[in-house]
Every structure is written in C-alpha cells, then in structure tokens.
Design a protein around this motif. Structure first.
Motif, PDB file in Angstrom:
ATOM      1  N   TRP A  31       0.785  -1.232   0.000  1.00  0.00           N
ATOM      2  CA  TRP A  31       0.000   0.000   0.000  1.00  0.00           C
ATOM      3  C   TRP A  31       0.818   1.283   0.000  1.00  0.00           C
ATOM      4  O   TRP A  31       0.263   2.361  -0.067  1.00  0.00           O
ATOM      5  N   HIS A  32       2.149   1.196   0.044  1.00  0.00           N
ATOM      6  CA  HIS A  32       2.967   2.417   0.067  1.00  0.00           C
ATOM      7  C   HIS A  32       3.608   2.767  -1.283  1.00  0.00           C
ATOM      8  O   HIS A  32       4.307   3.771  -1.374  1.00  0.00           O
ATOM      9  N   LYS A  33       3.373   1.971  -2.306  1.00  0.00           N
ATOM     10  CA  LYS A  33       4.112   2.184  -3.557  1.00  0.00           C
ATOM     11  C   LYS A  33       3.817   3.526  -4.229  1.00  0.00           C
ATOM     12  O   LYS A  33       4.644   4.037  -4.960  1.00  0.00           O
ATOM     13  N   ASN A  34       2.671   4.124  -3.978  1.00  0.00           N
ATOM     14  CA  ASN A  34       2.329   5.405  -4.610  1.00  0.00           C
ATOM     15  C   ASN A  34       2.224   6.551  -3.600  1.00  0.00           C
ATOM     16  O   ASN A  34       1.538   7.540  -3.847  1.00  0.00           O
ATOM     17  N   ASP A  35       2.919   6.438  -2.480  1.00  0.00           N
ATOM     18  CA  ASP A  35       2.820   7.467  -1.442  1.00  0.00           C
ATOM     19  C   ASP A  35       3.287   8.839  -1.919  1.00  0.00           C
ATOM     20  O   ASP A  35       2.692   9.853  -1.591  1.00  0.00           O
ATOM     21  N   PHE A  36       4.375   8.881  -2.650  1.00  0.00           N
ATOM     22  CA  PHE A  36       4.935  10.153  -3.097  1.00  0.00           C
ATOM     23  C   PHE A  36       5.065  10.141  -4.618  1.00  0.00           C
ATOM     24  O   PHE A  36       6.059   9.668  -5.158  1.00  0.00           O
ATOM     25  N   PRO A  37       4.065  10.686  -5.320  1.00  0.00           N
ATOM     26  CA  PRO A  37       4.144  10.699  -6.776  1.00  0.00           C
ATOM     27  C   PRO A  37       5.227  11.670  -7.259  1.00  0.00           C
ATOM     28  O   PRO A  37       5.660  12.560  -6.521  1.00  0.00           O
ATOM     29  N   ARG A  38       5.643  11.477  -8.470  1.00  0.00           N
ATOM     30  CA  ARG A  38       6.643  12.354  -9.080  1.00  0.00           C
ATOM     31  C   ARG A  38       6.030  13.742  -9.287  1.00  0.00           C
ATOM     32  O   ARG A  38       4.884  13.870  -9.716  1.00  0.00           O
ATOM     33  N   MET A  39       6.795  14.774  -8.971  1.00  0.00           N
ATOM     34  CA  MET A  39       6.328  16.149  -9.139  1.00  0.00           C
ATOM     35  C   MET A  39       6.232  16.472 -10.635  1.00  0.00           C
ATOM     36  O   MET A  39       7.134  16.124 -11.395  1.00  0.00           O
ATOM     37  N   PRO A  40       5.165  17.139 -11.044  1.00  0.00           N
ATOM     38  CA  PRO A  40       5.095  17.544 -12.449  1.00  0.00           C
ATOM     39  C   PRO A  40       6.290  18.440 -12.810  1.00  0.00           C
ATOM     40  O   PRO A  40       6.676  19.305 -12.020  1.00  0.00           O
ATOM     41  N   ARG A  41       6.859  18.173 -13.961  1.00  0.00           N
ATOM     42  CA  ARG A  41       7.995  18.958 -14.474  1.00  0.00           C
ATOM     43  C   ARG A  41       9.157  18.969 -13.468  1.00  0.00           C
ATOM     44  O   ARG A  41       9.789  19.988 -13.224  1.00  0.00           O
ATOM     45  N   GLU A  42       9.413  17.795 -12.896  1.00  0.00           N
ATOM     46  CA  GLU A  42      10.428  17.659 -11.849  1.00  0.00           C
ATOM     47  C   GLU A  42      11.793  18.206 -12.260  1.00  0.00           C
ATOM     48  O   GLU A  42      12.435  18.923 -11.487  1.00  0.00           O
ATOM     49  N   ASP A  43      12.250  17.871 -13.445  1.00  0.00           N
ATOM     50  CA  ASP A  43      13.569  18.332 -13.882  1.00  0.00           C
ATOM     51  C   ASP A  43      13.658  19.856 -13.901  1.00  0.00           C
ATOM     52  O   ASP A  43      14.663  20.437 -13.476  1.00  0.00           O
ATOM     53  N   GLU A  44      12.604  20.501 -14.375  1.00  0.00           N
ATOM     54  CA  GLU A  44      12.599  21.962 -14.426  1.00  0.00           C
ATOM     55  C   GLU A  44      12.563  22.568 -13.015  1.00  0.00           C
ATOM     56  O   GLU A  44      13.219  23.583 -12.755  1.00  0.00           O
ATOM     57  N   VAL A  45      11.790  21.956 -12.125  1.00  0.00           N
ATOM     58  CA  VAL A  45      11.722  22.441 -10.745  1.00  0.00           C
ATOM     59  C   VAL A  45      13.094  22.313 -10.084  1.00  0.00           C
ATOM     60  O   VAL A  45      13.575  23.249  -9.439  1.00  0.00           O
ATOM     61  N   LEU A  46      13.746  21.166 -10.253  1.00  0.00           N
ATOM     62  CA  LEU A  46      15.070  20.969  -9.670  1.00  0.00           C
ATOM     63  C   LEU A  46      16.072  21.974 -10.235  1.00  0.00           C
ATOM     64  O   LEU A  46      16.879  22.549  -9.496  1.00  0.00           O
ATOM     65  N   GLN A  47      16.024  22.171 -11.540  1.00  0.00           N
ATOM     66  CA  GLN A  47      16.930  23.129 -12.189  1.00  0.00           C
ATOM     67  C   GLN A  47      16.699  24.545 -11.648  1.00  0.00           C
ATOM     68  O   GLN A  47      17.648  25.298 -11.430  1.00  0.00           O
ATOM     69  N   ALA A  48      15.437  24.891 -11.422  1.00  0.00           N
ATOM     70  CA  ALA A  48      15.116  26.226 -10.908  1.00  0.00           C
ATOM     71  C   ALA A  48      15.573  26.398  -9.456  1.00  0.00           C
ATOM     72  O   ALA A  48      16.023  27.484  -9.068  1.00  0.00           O
ATOM     73  N   LEU A  49      15.493  25.349  -8.633  1.00  0.00           N
ATOM     74  CA  LEU A  49      15.851  25.445  -7.218  1.00  0.00           C
ATOM     75  C   LEU A  49      17.355  25.320  -6.963  1.00  0.00           C
ATOM     76  O   LEU A  49      17.861  25.882  -5.982  1.00  0.00           O
TER      77      LEU A  49
END
Length: 186
Positions: A31-49
């Motif tokens: 039941w924990h496999k979908n606890d934290f979904p991937r953030m939309p546009r993750e690569d862009e968010v990481l690049q911005a931060l």
C-alpha cells in the motif's frame, strides 16, 4: 508492579519483530508504492531550485516575518499567486539508510520502554495474555500512530499517507502487543 528491567526481553523482541515487519511493508509494493508521486515537471523544478543551494531543513513558503507582514496585501498576494508549500530539504547525495535504520530501531526500543512502563504499572505478574495484549497494544498504537494526525491537520499532509501510516502503526502495535503477551512474566 513489575520492574522495567524485568521486561527487557519483550522490549527487545518487539523492536526486532516490528523492525522486520516494517522492512517487509516498505520494501514490497503493497500500500505504500504510490505514497509520493513524481512532481510535475520535476527536472525543471530541480533546475530552478538548484542555484539557491537551499540548506537542509524544514521550510514553509511563503513565510511571513511577523503578524504585521501576514496581514499585508503583499503577503496575501504571495499566498494567492502560490505555490504555498511545506517542504523538507534533505542533504544532496544518496540516502544514508544505515543512519535511518539505526534511528528507527532506537525509536522502536523507546516505544517498547513506554509500552513496558504503562503495561507494568497496569498489570502484575501472571496477567492473562489478552489483558497484556490489550494494554500493550493500545499504548503501542498511541505511540506509533496518533501523533501522525497532527501533520495532516496543521501541515496538510495527505490524509491518505497519514491513514496508511496509522494502519502500519496498528500492525506494529499488534506485533508489539503479541510479543509482550507472549513474554510477560508468569
């Protein structure tokens, strides 16, 4: 009244059993496999931060400097524009699971000590298995689960995550209660 030192074995056995059970629960796709979904546009968010080099810690953004700022139109606009977030920034690099697992095991031992304390003050030597299970299980469930609700109430953590973790806590509480009932002094 039973000495806490007398209960070292159920404290230790419960910690080991819960440690193993929690490993199975979190390493298998239950039941924990979908606890934290991937953030939309993750690569862009990481690049911005990345350029901000945010130090590890817990943050609430936007965060007012005081009550006056909280009431200001500028702060209200920040909230309206968003995003509004509570986030934990962890150190860069691979996770150090050894540290986490050691802390988890110490936590399990601490819970066991509190379970032993409450149960030993409630029951005497030779108490029936089900009575020990009842007191130890309720105490363990309180320890493992109830405080998690505060995260959903105050910080809007998903109730789905909180309820799944509380269900884990129920399993851990039953295992803890079983160990105490089994190893209770006769």
């Amino acid at each position: 009244m039973i000495s806490l030192l007398t209960l070292w074995l159920p404290i230790l056995v419960a910690a080991v059993i819960v440690f193993v059970a929690s490993s199975v629960i979190h390493m298998t796709p239950l039941w924990h496999k979908n606890d934290f979904p991937r953030m939309p546009r993750e690569d862009e968010v990481l690049q911005a931060l990345r350029p901000f080099a945010i130090p590890p810690g817990d943050y609430f953004v936007p965060r007012p400097g005081g009550r006056e700022e909280m009431r200001s139109p500028e702060f209200k606009e920040k909230l309206t524009k968003g995003p509004v977030a509570v986030m934990t920034v962890m150190p860069n690099g691979m996770f150090n699971m050894t540290r986490n697992l050691i802390q988890w095991f110490v936590y399990l031992l601490v819970v066991g000590v509190f379970v032993a304390y409450v149960t030993s003050r409630s029951l005497g030597v030779g108490a029936p298995y089900l009575k020990v299970f009842q007191i130890a299980g309720a105490t363990a469930f309180i320890s493992y689960s109830l405080a998690l609700c505060q995260l959903s109430i105050w910080y809007r953590r998903s109730w789905d995550l909180t309820l799944k973790a509380a269900f884990d806590g129920l399993i851990y509480a039953c295992l803890t209660a079983g160990a105490f009932g089994w190893l209770w002094p006769r």
